[in-house]
Design an enzyme around this catalytic site. Structure first.
Site: not given
Length: 311
Positions: A66, A68, A87, A89-90, A106-107, A109, A141
């Site tokens: 990753q 980031r 919760g 959402l995505q 999505g890391e 999240r 990112n």
């Protein structure tokens, strides 16, 4: 491809003229001719649309490549509080690995959901090559402006090195100019301590680029600390760098014959003190020692160090 055969009866033409009749052989009998017609039907291949599902958070693991690396802890806590209420959402974008699922996008999240104590998260499972995973993570990112300048530069370098891409190819993939990619990569020539200051947000990429021309790594770091302490603008830094070059040329002309001895002592003192040390010697073997400090904490550290020597 699907074909169908159809038959039809065609009566023998009698009024086509001798020219065309000579080209078509006549049958002696009265049997009907059978003509085969091929009817093509287009077969449309249905591609399954990725569907959202849920996975246990324990089945999901971050991508080690990753781009980031740094995550704002306060922002993660804020997001985790939101997740507790509403919760995730995505959905996360993941791909199947040996036993678990690896995050493609999505890391942040994922980390916030783990902080919130969530047991399951929504995901979309897809299959990508390692290069595609890297590109997607980088693009996501960049679009979210989540990467600091050094992380972005490292990601570009990884794409070039691991997948043998050229700078213009990377630029096309991330929708940036080649000049932007080149300028980003130049940041990796900075001293590691200066790069760390960029990662921590103490220096902007503009400040960092302004001191790339300083070849001496120690001087790079000194200027970087001065920028941070005095909150210099990029224009101020550019002027400072020019003056450093002029100062170096002046000092070079006035160096005494045995200057190398003092430079050796200078390097030894730097290692002992852990900071910049300058010995200004004169031709009569007299001079002074300047020890640089950049914060009150560092001054106290130097004081404690000198105090131990005298004990």
């Amino acid at each position: 491809m699907v074909t169908e055969k159809k038959t039809s009866k065609i009566s023998k033409s009698r009024g086509l003229g001798k020219g065309i009749a000579a080209l078509i052989p006549e049958d002696d009998g009265n049997e009907d001719k059978v003509v085969v017609k091929e009817v093509v039907k287009e077969v449309v291949k249905e591609v399954p649309v990725p569907t959202e599902t849920k996975l246990k958070i324990s089945q999901i693991e971050p991508n080690k490549n990753q781009p980031r690396k740094a995550f704002d802890e306060d922002a993660l806590i804020e997001l985790s509080e939101s997740i507790k209420q509403y919760g995730v959402l995505q959905p996360l974008l993941v791909q199947k690995m040996d036993k678990n699922y690896q995050i493609i996008a999505g890391e942040r999240r994922f980390r916030a959901a783990r902080l919130a104590g969530v047991k399951e998260v929504p995901v979309i499972i897809k299959d990508y090559s390692s290069q595609e995973v890297m590109e997607i993570a980088l693009i996501e990112n960049i679009q979210r402006e989540d990467l600091n300048p050094i992380e972005e530069a490292l990601a570009y370098r990884q794409l070039i090195k691991d997948y043998r891409l050229k700078q213009d190819e990377v630029a096309e993939k991330v929708a940036k100019s080649r000049t932007a990619i080149t300028n980003s990569l130049r940041l990796l020539k900075l001293d590691d301590r200066v790069q760390e200051m960029v990662i921590e947000g103490k220096l902007s990429s503009g400040h960092a680029r302004a001191i790339i021309g300083i070849e001496d790594k120690e001087k790079q770091y000194m200027v970087a600390l001065k920028i941070f302490d005095e909150k210099l603008s990029v224009r101020d830094v550019e002027k400072l760098v020019k003056n450093i070059d002029k100062l170096d040329k002046t000092v070079e002309k006035k160096k005494p014959e045995n200057d190398f001895v003092y430079r050796d002592f200078e390097e030894k003192l730097k290692k002992i003190m852990g900071t910049q040390v300058v010995i200004k010697n004169k031709n009569n073997n007299k001079g002074k020692i300047e020890i640089q400090y950049y914060s009150q904490a560092e001054l106290e550290r130097i004081y404690d160090l000198l105090k131990k020597v005298n004990e």
